[in-house]
Design an enzyme around this catalytic site. Structure first.
Site, PDB file in Angstrom:
ATOM      1  N   CYS A  93     -27.876 -30.229  10.711  1.00 58.27           N
ATOM      2  CA  CYS A  93     -28.002 -29.258   9.608  1.00 58.27           C
ATOM      3  C   CYS A  93     -28.380 -27.881  10.142  1.00 58.27           C
ATOM      4  O   CYS A  93     -27.908 -26.864   9.636  1.00 58.27           O
ATOM      5  CB  CYS A  93     -29.021 -29.729   8.586  1.00 58.27           C
ATOM      6  SG  CYS A  93     -28.368 -31.033   7.528  1.00 58.27           S
ATOM      7  N   CYS A 133     -26.335 -34.822   4.503  1.00 56.79           N
ATOM      8  CA  CYS A 133     -27.696 -34.344   4.235  1.00 56.79           C
ATOM      9  C   CYS A 133     -27.705 -33.323   3.094  1.00 56.79           C
ATOM     10  O   CYS A 133     -26.715 -32.613   2.861  1.00 56.79           O
ATOM     11  CB  CYS A 133     -28.270 -33.658   5.468  1.00 56.79           C
ATOM     12  SG  CYS A 133     -28.552 -34.735   6.870  1.00 56.79           S
ATOM     13  N   CYS A 159     -32.502 -31.608   9.939  1.00 58.03           N
ATOM     14  CA  CYS A 159     -32.078 -32.290  11.165  1.00 58.03           C
ATOM     15  C   CYS A 159     -31.274 -31.332  12.044  1.00 58.03           C
ATOM     16  O   CYS A 159     -30.863 -30.250  11.609  1.00 58.03           O
ATOM     17  CB  CYS A 159     -31.263 -33.544  10.829  1.00 58.03           C
ATOM     18  SG  CYS A 159     -29.554 -33.202  10.356  1.00 58.03           S
ATOM     19  N   ASN A 204     -29.302 -35.289  -0.683  1.00 66.83           N
ATOM     20  CA  ASN A 204     -28.532 -36.137   0.228  1.00 66.83           C
ATOM     21  C   ASN A 204     -27.670 -37.122  -0.532  1.00 66.83           C
ATOM     22  O   ASN A 204     -28.070 -37.662  -1.570  1.00 66.83           O
ATOM     23  CB  ASN A 204     -29.414 -36.824   1.278  1.00 66.83           C
ATOM     24  CG  ASN A 204     -30.619 -37.533   0.732  1.00 66.83           C
ATOM     25  OD1 ASN A 204     -31.219 -37.116  -0.253  1.00 66.83           O
ATOM     26  ND2 ASN A 204     -31.008 -38.616   1.368  1.00 66.83           N
ATOM     27  N   GLU A 264     -29.175 -30.446   2.918  1.00 63.39           N
ATOM     28  CA  GLU A 264     -29.017 -29.049   3.336  1.00 63.39           C
ATOM     29  C   GLU A 264     -27.549 -28.680   3.448  1.00 63.39           C
ATOM     30  O   GLU A 264     -27.134 -27.584   3.066  1.00 63.39           O
ATOM     31  CB  GLU A 264     -29.701 -28.819   4.689  1.00 63.39           C
ATOM     32  CG  GLU A 264     -31.209 -29.017   4.674  1.00 63.39           C
ATOM     33  CD  GLU A 264     -31.651 -30.460   4.931  1.00 63.39           C
ATOM     34  OE1 GLU A 264     -30.880 -31.402   4.642  1.00 63.39           O
ATOM     35  OE2 GLU A 264     -32.767 -30.636   5.439  1.00 63.39           O
ATOM     36  N   GLU A 296     -25.525 -40.469   0.223  1.00 63.82           N
ATOM     37  CA  GLU A 296     -25.277 -41.523   1.220  1.00 63.82           C
ATOM     38  C   GLU A 296     -24.001 -42.299   0.899  1.00 63.82           C
ATOM     39  O   GLU A 296     -23.399 -42.134  -0.165  1.00 63.82           O
ATOM     40  CB  GLU A 296     -26.512 -42.437   1.294  1.00 63.82           C
ATOM     41  CG  GLU A 296     -27.730 -41.648   1.775  1.00 63.82           C
ATOM     42  CD  GLU A 296     -28.964 -42.501   2.032  1.00 63.82           C
ATOM     43  OE1 GLU A 296     -28.985 -43.698   1.666  1.00 63.82           O
ATOM     44  OE2 GLU A 296     -29.917 -41.945   2.621  1.00 63.82           O
TER      45      GLU A 296
HETATM   46  N1  THU Z   1     -31.471 -36.279   5.457  1.00 67.66           N
HETATM   47  C1  THU Z   1     -31.282 -35.075   4.846  1.00 67.66           C
HETATM   48  O1  THU Z   1     -30.803 -35.003   3.707  1.00 67.66           O
HETATM   49  N2  THU Z   1     -31.636 -33.964   5.518  1.00 67.66           N
HETATM   50  C2  THU Z   1     -32.146 -33.952   6.789  1.00 67.66           C
HETATM   51  O2  THU Z   1     -32.303 -32.885   7.380  1.00 67.66           O
HETATM   52  C3  THU Z   1     -32.526 -35.212   7.434  1.00 67.66           C
HETATM   53  C4  THU Z   1     -32.027 -36.441   6.786  1.00 67.66           C
HETATM   54  C5  THU Z   1     -31.050 -37.480   4.750  1.00 67.66           C
HETATM   55  C6  THU Z   1     -29.867 -38.175   5.378  1.00 67.66           C
HETATM   56  C7  THU Z   1     -30.059 -39.592   4.898  1.00 67.66           C
HETATM   57  O3  THU Z   1     -29.465 -39.707   3.610  1.00 67.66           O
HETATM   58  C8  THU Z   1     -31.562 -39.744   4.759  1.00 67.66           C
HETATM   59  O4  THU Z   1     -32.084 -38.423   4.748  1.00 67.66           O
HETATM   60  C9  THU Z   1     -32.218 -40.530   5.883  1.00 67.66           C
HETATM   61  O5  THU Z   1     -31.860 -40.023   7.127  1.00 67.66           O
END
Ligand code: THU
Length: 161
Positions: free
Chosen positions: A116, A74, A113, A63, A76, A65
């Site tokens: 994704c 994310c 999520c 991920n 994925e 940010e």
């Molecule tokens: N996140 C992912 O990388 N994948 C997911 O399927 C759920 C959330 C990340 C996004 C964000 O950087 C952190 O997790 C908190 O939501």
């Protein structure tokens, strides 16, 4: 009276990585490594995702940010878009996902999520083949879905356009 439809999903649960096929153990271990390179200064929640291609290549994602929160992405989607960009004609065989929080130990398997799932299923439709998906927390059980469609029934797909 309206007719009812029932949607059922079967998932597999593994108690530890050692129960997985060797190629998937390797894929999950690479996801753990990728996870530690996540850029997650805001959530302190690091996710790693790896894709196994038919060539044997492994694509990494984690991920990313952003101070403008919704601009982040994310793990994925970082991985799948990289695969789509660099290996546009190869098949994606499997996906491994792992997550670790700096605030607590995550023992629950962390699924992708909703956004994704929609992004991932696009590539199952594109390649006309399922992507085996394995997900876990920092430790603990691993869940396997045979297809992203098992995690996202009633997908929105290209046939509707
Ligand atoms: N996140 C992912 O990388 N994948 C997911 O399927 C759920 C959330 C990340 C996004 C964000 O950087 C952190 O997790 C908190 O939501």
């Amino acid at each position: 009276m309206a007719k009812k439809i029932k949607i059922e999903t079967e998932l597999e649960v593994f108690e530890s990585i050692s129960e997985l096929p060797t190629s998937i153990q390797n894929l999950m271990n690479k996801a753990h490594e990728a996870r530690e390179n996540a850029y997650a200064p805001y959530s302190h929640f690091r996710v790693g995702a790896t894709l196994l291609l038919d060539t044997g290549d492994i694509i990494l994602g984690n991920n990313q940010e952003n101070a403008a929160y919704p601009s982040g992405l994310c793990a994925e989607r970082v991985a799948i878009y990289h695969a789509g960009a660099v290996y546009p004609t190869n098949q994606i065989i499997a996906l491994a996902i792992t997550a670790r929080s700096l605030n607590k130990i995550i023992t629950d398997p962390i699924p992708p999520c909703g956004a994704c799932r929609q992004a991932l299923v696009e590539y199952e439709v594109k390649q006309d083949a399922d992507i085996e998906t394995y997900f876990m927390g920092e430790t603990g059980r691993i869940i396997k879905a045979n297809s992203i469609k098992d995690l996202l029934p009633l997908i929105f797909n290209r046939e509707y356009l």
